[in-house]
Each structure stands twice: as C-alpha cells, then as structure tokens.
Write a protein that holds these residues in place. Sequence first.
Motif, mmCIF file in Angstrom:
data_model
loop_
_atom_site.group_PDB
_atom_site.id
_atom_site.type_symbol
_atom_site.label_atom_id
_atom_site.label_comp_id
_atom_site.label_asym_id
_atom_site.label_seq_id
_atom_site.Cartn_x
_atom_site.Cartn_y
_atom_site.Cartn_z
ATOM 1 N N ARG A 7 -14.765 -8.586 -2.950
ATOM 2 C CA ARG A 7 -13.694 -7.617 -2.689
ATOM 3 C C ARG A 7 -13.676 -6.524 -3.747
ATOM 4 N NH1 ARG A 7 -10.966 -12.188 -0.920
ATOM 5 N NH2 ARG A 7 -10.080 -12.598 -2.943
ATOM 6 N N ARG A 8 -13.845 -6.916 -5.010
ATOM 7 C CA ARG A 8 -13.860 -5.920 -6.084
ATOM 8 C C ARG A 8 -15.030 -4.961 -5.910
ATOM 9 N NH1 ARG A 8 -11.965 -9.545 -11.150
ATOM 10 N NH2 ARG A 8 -9.749 -9.357 -10.707
ATOM 11 N N LEU A 11 -14.150 -2.647 -3.117
ATOM 12 C CA LEU A 11 -13.137 -1.699 -3.576
ATOM 13 C C LEU A 11 -13.755 -0.625 -4.457
ATOM 14 C CD1 LEU A 11 -10.190 -0.847 -3.799
ATOM 15 C CD2 LEU A 11 -9.923 -2.523 -5.613
ATOM 16 N N ILE A 35 -5.575 -4.414 -1.308
ATOM 17 C CA ILE A 35 -5.844 -5.449 -2.299
ATOM 18 C C ILE A 35 -5.378 -6.781 -1.719
ATOM 19 C CG2 ILE A 35 -5.196 -6.363 -4.562
ATOM 20 C CD1 ILE A 35 -4.929 -3.540 -5.542
ATOM 21 N N SER A 41 -3.096 -9.255 2.522
ATOM 22 C CA SER A 41 -3.599 -7.916 2.218
ATOM 23 C C SER A 41 -2.409 -7.017 1.914
ATOM 24 C CB SER A 41 -4.395 -7.365 3.409
ATOM 25 O OG SER A 41 -4.858 -6.073 3.115
ATOM 26 N N GLN A 136 -1.565 -7.149 -10.731
ATOM 27 C CA GLN A 136 -2.934 -7.151 -10.205
ATOM 28 C C GLN A 136 -3.351 -5.732 -9.823
ATOM 29 O OE1 GLN A 136 -3.744 -9.979 -7.040
ATOM 30 N NE2 GLN A 136 -5.608 -8.916 -6.457
ATOM 31 N N LEU A 137 -2.450 -4.985 -9.211
ATOM 32 C CA LEU A 137 -2.749 -3.598 -8.839
ATOM 33 C C LEU A 137 -3.113 -2.773 -10.066
ATOM 34 C CD1 LEU A 137 -2.792 -1.195 -6.843
ATOM 35 C CD2 LEU A 137 -0.319 -1.004 -7.192
ATOM 36 N N GLU A 140 -6.625 -3.827 -11.160
ATOM 37 C CA GLU A 140 -7.666 -3.323 -10.246
ATOM 38 C C GLU A 140 -7.881 -1.820 -10.443
ATOM 39 O OE1 GLU A 140 -9.455 -4.910 -7.664
ATOM 40 O OE2 GLU A 140 -8.621 -6.896 -8.054
#
Length: 190
Positions: A7-8, A11, A35, A41, A136-137, A140
């Motif tokens: 996912r990272r 992204l 995210i 999600s 977390q946001l 990221e």
Amino acid sequence: MNPTGTRRGFLTACLALATARAKSAGHNPRVVLHIHAGGRSRKTHLHIPERTLRASPPLVLALHGTGFTGEDMLDHYGWAAKAEREGFVVAAPDGVPLHPHLPSNLLANPHIWNAGQLDGKHAKRAEIDDLAFLKQLLGELSIKMPYDPERVYCVGHSNGGAMTFRLAADSSRKLAGIGMVAGLMTVREP
C-alpha cells in the motif's frame, strides 16, 4: 508479501504520478489520498499548490464538522484558496459516518470524528480510533510528500474542532499550533 508495504508503495507511486502530472502541462492541485487505517479505507482530500512542490511546505490538517467532508473544508470553508495564496499544503480527511456500516447522509448518518464524546449508544462508531488515523496520516504524508515538521497545524470546525483539541492534547509536540471554531473539548472525570 507485506500488504502495508504494498500500500505504501502504491501510495508513493500515486503521489509521484500526481506530482509529475502537476509539473507537466496544467497543474491540478487536488489529490485524493486513500489510507487503510483501523480496518477501513479512509479518504483525505489534499490541496497541493504548485509552488509547494519544490520545497518542504507547511502542512495544515483541516477537520470538518459533523455532516460535512474534507472536500467541504477545502471548497466551502476556503482552505484551498488560502493555501494557494499563502503557499501551504492542506490535508482535509473525511470522518466516518455515525453508523459506519451504512452509507453517509448529512442528516441521518453524518460523517463525524470520535473526539471522545461517543458513548455506548454509538458503540460501533466509538470503536473507530480517529486519533490513530490522524497520526497515521501525518506519518504517511511525511514519507510521501515531505512537509516541514516544524510547521504542522490543525484546524477544525465544530466536531472537527473537538477532534483538533484531542489531537493537540495527545500529540502537542507534533503541532506548531491549532485553531478551531465552535469546537468543544470532551473531558472524562479524573
């Protein structure tokens, strides 16, 4: 294969593609970032002015009030226009509906933040950790779109103001400042 790493990577590729497109003909400052947090999600609306692509800009988290969305914060509350004028990035995430298993609706099932005010009546929504999502946001975004960690601000309206208070109480070292309009602070008995 590690799903978080995948996912990272995805992204990073999406943000890199958005940045490359922005540098080519016709900059589009809007990016919608998804995210995976807490088993769901989560959507964040980003407004990235062209002049912030070459530096580590300030970052403003803009948290909507009950029933609204991050996109409302950008457009109706004027944060996108302000970001363009002043040269900062705005990240405006969406809260989760009060009844998370049902579609959102402004009056019947509004987007809200779990700022500590939810009780047993809304047990399913109370289980969703918005504080962990916001942290977390920030993490990221620091990897995918480096911002100035000394200039991170959080603003909120109403329920978003309450969430701003909660984030500041938990993560004051990560925020340079906060602002809210019509927000309340929920405090449990000591």
